[in-house]
Design a protein around this motif. Structure first.
Motif, PDB file in Angstrom:
ATOM      1  N   MET A   1       0.563  -0.816   0.318  1.00 49.70           N
ATOM      2  CA  MET A   1       0.110   0.045  -0.274  1.00 49.70           C
ATOM      3  C   MET A   1       0.902   1.106  -0.332  1.00 49.70           C
ATOM      4  O   MET A   1       2.351   0.853   0.575  1.00 49.70           O
ATOM      5  CB  MET A   1      -0.936   0.165   1.244  1.00 49.70           C
ATOM      6  N   ALA A   2       0.194   2.064  -0.250  1.00 45.96           N
ATOM      7  CA  ALA A   2       0.811   3.189  -0.427  1.00 45.96           C
ATOM      8  C   ALA A   2       1.098   4.457   1.407  1.00 45.96           C
ATOM      9  O   ALA A   2       0.556   4.090   2.122  1.00 45.96           O
ATOM     10  CB  ALA A   2      -0.190   4.773  -1.241  1.00 45.96           C
ATOM     11  N   PRO A  11      -0.277  10.315  -3.312  1.00 50.75           N
ATOM     12  CA  PRO A  11      -1.528   9.477  -4.212  1.00 50.75           C
ATOM     13  C   PRO A  11      -2.098   8.026  -3.719  1.00 50.75           C
ATOM     14  O   PRO A  11      -1.348   7.501  -3.655  1.00 50.75           O
ATOM     15  CB  PRO A  11      -1.310   9.825  -5.547  1.00 50.75           C
ATOM     16  N   ALA A  12      -3.795   8.488  -4.113  1.00 49.55           N
ATOM     17  CA  ALA A  12      -4.653   7.121  -3.932  1.00 49.55           C
ATOM     18  C   ALA A  12      -3.768   5.612  -4.863  1.00 49.55           C
ATOM     19  O   ALA A  12      -3.598   6.090  -6.212  1.00 49.55           O
ATOM     20  CB  ALA A  12      -5.659   7.514  -4.461  1.00 49.55           C
ATOM     21  N   ILE A  13      -3.767   4.815  -4.925  1.00 46.35           N
ATOM     22  CA  ILE A  13      -3.359   3.763  -5.971  1.00 46.35           C
ATOM     23  C   ILE A  13      -4.621   3.487  -6.109  1.00 46.35           C
ATOM     24  O   ILE A  13      -5.435   2.281  -5.480  1.00 46.35           O
ATOM     25  CB  ILE A  13      -2.700   2.904  -4.999  1.00 46.35           C
ATOM     26  N   VAL A  14      -5.798   2.881  -6.940  1.00 48.83           N
ATOM     27  CA  VAL A  14      -6.852   3.044  -7.559  1.00 48.83           C
ATOM     28  C   VAL A  14      -6.729   1.281  -7.738  1.00 48.83           C
ATOM     29  O   VAL A  14      -6.060   0.808  -8.896  1.00 48.83           O
ATOM     30  CB  VAL A  14      -7.779   4.169  -8.465  1.00 48.83           C
ATOM     31  N   LYS A  15      -7.381   1.202  -7.485  1.00 49.80           N
ATOM     32  CA  LYS A  15      -7.231  -0.798  -7.785  1.00 49.80           C
ATOM     33  C   LYS A  15      -8.649  -1.125  -8.363  1.00 49.80           C
ATOM     34  O   LYS A  15      -9.933  -0.599  -7.582  1.00 49.80           O
ATOM     35  CB  LYS A  15      -7.258  -1.794  -6.784  1.00 49.80           C
ATOM     36  N   ARG A  16      -9.001  -2.182  -9.416  1.00 46.23           N
ATOM     37  CA  ARG A  16     -10.049  -2.503  -9.775  1.00 46.23           C
ATOM     38  C   ARG A  16     -10.880  -3.367  -9.822  1.00 46.23           C
ATOM     39  O   ARG A  16     -10.365  -4.111  -9.186  1.00 46.23           O
ATOM     40  CB  ARG A  16     -10.130  -2.636 -11.278  1.00 46.23           C
TER      41      ARG A  16
END
Lengths: 528, 508
Positions: A1-2, A11-16
């Motif tokens: 995780m960030a 910054p957010a790491i967006v996961k689908r």
């Protein structure tokens, strides 16, 4: 995780997210349970190996790992190899070989896969879970499907591959994601390595891909690339099969014109459907009715026509409608004498009537579509679903309980009841009780069940697939350590190669007749 | 940040020598044992060799498809780029080595100027070779932006990109640095994305790699295959390796580093060429210094990640030049694999066994599989022509089936991957060229054999010429710019009508 670095906001790491439909798990579990119950039921009735072809499929897989010339070449050049290759991991276990389970498992797994795929196809078409469950049930509870999935026959694997092709192309048409198109091509590859009907279907799907591309207004290069990609992956199995036939038999078309492959071996000159389109049409029509039942066939017709009209041949519908191509294909094949198919209504007997079962795939989706059409009103949807499920369950219940209404089972049972089967069984029984050891010279073609029923290990059989052993043994059996010779003589049957090669020849001088009936003669080598 | 680097890592070694003492001894022993075995027990020995080959094939094909599967299941994390107005943007150094690329200089500078980053926070370093008069002259003719400087690399052997990079690193002032080649056209917001990624990831991530694509895939059948291979390499292989925490051998450009990490793992000055030491981030003797650097970072406990950004490059359209380039890549992989097998146990222990093994499988395995392929195909064809009982006798049934399975499934899967790569990035016109796949595979094996033949010779800098498809490059630049403006408009920054921009984009 960030993590935070140097105190700056990360910054957010967006996961689908993945979209998992829980109904699929329930359908998989339910169909697996039904599959096992059906197998147990038919196995207890002792009918899972009623088709002679079922035993031949098991034998082919077994000969790859057991026999005087064991190896991949035993896959031969007539039947396509995938069902046999898939059976190899279990075929070496005697219990699974003689019970047929080594092959039935493939059919059972394919049955579950097909049900899930039908659910997904209908769900993508209708976005109605109840209607999709009904579609899956129409397939899952069909008594002929239930019987065929309990056997080592190849139909269910074909159904799974065809459903896979339809699902992949449909998903690609909806999402434009190429992974679905490639998945469909892989299903096509598997299908074309399973049954020849899939070759036709693959080429139809190639056309469908091009048509969908056109409907989406893609440029020519785009359509060409997509179609070619689908073809390259899907048809690689066909290319491989042609190459295999060249390498093993010296002729790319051995599977079509080889000694054991000619249509004339199965299609008699006086076949009613040959040269008569109307009879051919009626024959296949009756085969469909026998397999699906009239009410299901009628609903299929209504559903498909409604779907074509209401959806205006939209890209997501075209792959489904393409499954109906198997109807005209069989009509032409019957009319041309490429395939034999008999139904009671035309010839007063049954032969290959299971070919009609192919239409269960479009039937299931079409009925699911009809149910979804009632979805404006929830009560109507539930009522329609209940009605269809009631009809389907009743058909299944009646068929299974009476036992007489499963046409795909009636056919082999009827065949077994004829006098020829009794002759073959008598021959098997003789061998089972008298054979102790030594190599048996016997042609496999036409005598498929004798070794299996007598439970004699295939390693002790020199047959037409025994590379470099068969021809020399036919010339001089004693010189090649043949202890037993089984030949089909010119009494009740067409004589086989062993008979035509050895009958009344001096090569038989070292042998004496041990058994003879109306169809077979068995020689045993005299002790020196 | 320095805490990430291991306190006592193994001493990083250069490829100044291809093989060291223990490797030479091991190779000689292996050769002698094999020859003696072949003389004494020819069939069992050949069967054993075939078994080893098949196991090797299974591992390489298995690794390839595991990576494909992992990549397909795990899309790249969507990290939004930092704002160009972010007051906390870090400083960035762009290292651009040039050699015999006078024709590329103008478009390069234009492209660099296209990159979004505040001028006061970026430093561009054009690394020019002392003896490359033409390129130096071309640069002198240009009015370079203030943020771009020139570093002249001394004419000292060995010639090559890594030495230039070391000289550049010595001058780098940025917190982060990135390498671009002359023909590169990175996404304009790539630095902002990389900076965001460095901010999002922990310090142990010392490098983020952008994906490379060729812009001229339709120039010739050679560029089409190059393009397809790049899609496979950057979309699936490197992404899969990064996702699994393994070691992605970096692509030659568009790899962004924490500058301090590079300094931490640098070679000692006495390991570097005299008179051109710089700061030894890269191995001057290794012709794929990027692949080696990935190993060096892993050895010191750093990780590499991929970012969702693209740099467009120009593929060579000429088969002869492609051959030279492949030879360099294969030789570099071989050098890298050999360097990291000098002390295999210690290295594996320090990197982690699976990381080390997969890295070696990729670096040494690539040329080895290309050497083996023609032998295996030759054996298969010979058997089907002659039906030789001797060849049959080399394959006991389990080995035979294993081999057949590998041959059928392996080739099918590799072919499937090629087709998938074409569709994945819209190379629809390339699909029909896949009928030439056997020729391409034969060509790659040819290059590998030439490498084997030339191994003992001293390396020369086989610089790949670029610039033959510059007209397409211009179109790419325009397209990138329009895409960027279109994006800006969506966020309300710009005022050009979107419809007009879409029309322009379509025209491009």
């Amino acid at each position: 995780m960030a993590t935070l670095v140097s105190g700056l906001p990360s910054p957010a790491i967006v996961k689908r997210n993945k979209n998992n439909d829980p109904v699929i798990r329930w359908i998989s579990a339910f169909s697996a349970l039904v599959s096992v119950l059906a197998f147990v039921y038919f196995s207890n009735k002792g009918v899972t190996l009623e088709y002679k072809d079922a035993i031949s499929h098991l034998d082919i897989a077994r000969r790859v790992i057991e026999g005087p010339t064991q190896g991949l070449a035993q896959l031969g050049g007539v039947w396509l190899p995938l069902p046999h290759l898939l059976a190899i991991p279990l075929i070496w276990i005697n219990g699974l070989y003689y019970s047929g389970l080594a092959g039935s498992i493939i059919s059972m797994l394919a049955y579950v896969a097909t049900i899930v795929l039908i659910y997904k196809i209908t769900q993508s078409l209708t976005n109605n879970k109840l209607a999709s469950i009904v579609a899956a049930a129409v397939f899952a509870l069909n008594p002929n499907v239930l019987y065929m999935q309990s056997t080592p026959m190849t139909e269910l694997l074909l159904f799974a591959c065809m459903a896979g092709m339809v699902y992949g192309v449909q998903q690609w048409a909806i999402t434009n994601e190429h992974k679905y198109l490639l998945g469909a091509a892989v299903a096509g590859l598997a299908g074309t390595a399973t049954r020849y009907e899939a070759w036709v279907f693959l080429f139809v799907m190639i056309v469908i891909v091009a048509v969908i591309g056109r409907r989406k207004n893609y440029v020519r290069t785009h359509i060409e690339g997509l179609t070619l990609a689908f073809f390259l992956v899907g048809a690689v199995g066909i290319a491989g099969w042609l190459l295999w036939n060249v390498l093993i038999f010296g002729d790319a078309f051995y599977f079509l014109i080889g000694d054991y492959a000619k249509p004339s071996l199965w299609v008699g000159a006086g076949e009613a459907a040959v040269g008569n389109v109307l009879v051919a049409f009626l024959t296949y029509y009756y085969a469909v009715i026998e397999n699906l039942w009239s009410v299901i066939a009628l609903l299929m017709l209504v559903g498909l026509v409604t779907m074509a009209v209401k959806e205006k041949l939209a890209p997501k519908v075209l792959p489904i409608l393409s499954m109906t191509i198997m109807f005209p294909f069989f009509v032409v094949a019957l009319q041309q004498g490429q395939r034999p198919l008999h139904v009671m209504q035309i010839t007063n007997d049954l032969y290959n009537v299971r070919f009609g079962l192919l239409m269960i795939l479009p039937a299931a989706v079409a009925i699911g579509y009809l149910v979804a059409l009632a979805s404006q009103n929830k009560a109507m949807t539930v009522a329609a679903s209940t009605l269809v499920l009631f009809v389907v369950t009743t058909i299944t219940f009646v068929s299974i309980v009476t036992g007489d209404d499963i046409v795909t089972l009636r056919e082999p049972i009827a065949m077994k009841q004829n006098v020829n089967t009794a002759i073959t069984q008598e021959t098997s029984q003789y061998l089972a009780s008298h054979y102790k050891e030594g190599t048996i010279l016997m042609e496999s073609f036409g005598n498929d069940t004798i070794m299996f029923d007598a439970q004699i290990p295939l390693r002790n059989n020199v047959y037409e697939g025994s590379y470099r052993l068969w021809e020399p043994a036919l010339q001089d059996p004693a010189g090649h350590d043949i202890q037993w010779i089984v030949m089909r003589h010119d009494g009740q049957f067409e004589p086989d190669r062993v008979f035509t090669s050895l009958s009344n020849k001096p090569a038989l001088n070292s042998y004496s007749v041990a058994f003879k009936n109306e169809g077979y003669v068995i020689y045993e080598r005299r002790s020196s | 940040m320095t805490s990430i680097a291991r306190k006592n890592p193994l001493r990083r070694e250069t490829s100044a020598k291809l093989l060291v003492g223990n490797q030479k001894i091991a190779l000689i022993v292996l050769l002698v044992v094999t020859i003696i075995s072949l003389i004494m027990w020819v069939r069992p020995t050949l069967t054993s060799i075939l078994t080893i080959c098949f196991v090797f094939y299974a591992l390489t094909v298995g690794q390839k498809f595991l990576l494909h599967f992992v990549s397909a299941k795990n899309p790249l994390p969507d990290i939004p780029p930092l704002s160009v107005n972010d007051p906390d943007l870090p400083t960035y150094t762009l290292l651009i080595p040039l050699f015999r690329e006078a024709n590329m200089v103008e478009s390069l500078v234009r492209s660099l100027d296209n990159i979004q980053y505040p001028n006061d926070k970026r430093q561009g370093l054009l690394l020019l070779e002392d003896d490359d008069v033409a390129t130096r002259f071309a640069v002198e003719q240009l009015d370079l932006p203030d943020w771009i400087d020139v570093v002249v690399v001394p004419d000292v052997k060995p010639k090559g990109k890594p030495k230039a990079l070391n000289m550049g690193l010595a001058e780098a002032t940025g917190t982060y640095c990135v390498i671009y080649d002359a023909e590169d056209r990175p996404d304009p917001d790539q630095l902002l994305k990389a900076a965001a990624a460095f901010r999002a990831y922990p310090d142990e991530v010392a490098c983020v790699q952008a994906r490379l694509y060729f812009w001229n895939d339709d120039s010739s059948w050679v560029t089409r295959f190059y393009w397809t291979e790049y899609v496979i390499h950057f979309e699936w292989v490197l992404r899969g390796l990064a996702k699994l925490g393994l070691i992605p051998p970096l692509g030659g450009t568009s790899n962004h580093f924490r500058t301090e990490a590079l300094r931490n793992i640098a070679y000692a000055p006495d390991q570097l060429p005299k008179g051109a030491e710089g700061v030894g981030g890269w191995d001057p003797w290794n012709v794929t210094e990027d692949a080696e650097l990935a190993g060096a970072l892993a050895l010191s406990g750093y990780r590499i990640e991929m970012i969702d950004s693209v740099t467009r490059e120009e593929a060579t359209a000429n088969l002869h030049i492609a051959d030279m380039q492949r030879r360099r890549w294969l030789k570099g992989y071989l050098q890298t694999g050999l360097v990291y097998t000098r002390q295999p146990i210690k290295t594996a222990r320090q990197m982690g066994f699976f990381r080390w093994f997969s890295y070696i499988l990729l670096t040494l395995g690539t040329p080895i599989s290309l050497w083996l392929n023609p032998i295996m195909w030759g054996l298969t064809i010979t058997y089907f022509i002659t039906r030789s009982p001797f060849i049959e006798s080399l394959f006991p049934p389990p080995l035979f089936y294993f081999g057949v399975l590998l041959m059928v499934a392996g080739n099918l899967l590799l072919f499937y991957q090629l087709v998938g790569a074409c569709l994945h990035r819209g190379g629809f016109g390339t699909v029909k060229y896949l009928f030439l796949t056997p020729i391409w595979w034969a060509f790659t094996s040819w290059s590998a054999y030439v490498v084997l033949w030339q191994l003992p010779r001293e390396s020369v800098w086989n610089k790949t010429p670029h610039g033959h498809d510059l007209h397409k490059d211009q179109a790419i630049e325009t397209k990138q710019q329009l895409e960027l403006e279109s994006k800006e408009e969506q966020t309300g920054v710009n005022t050009t009508p979107a419809k007009q921009k879409q029309t322009d984009l379509d025209a491009v």
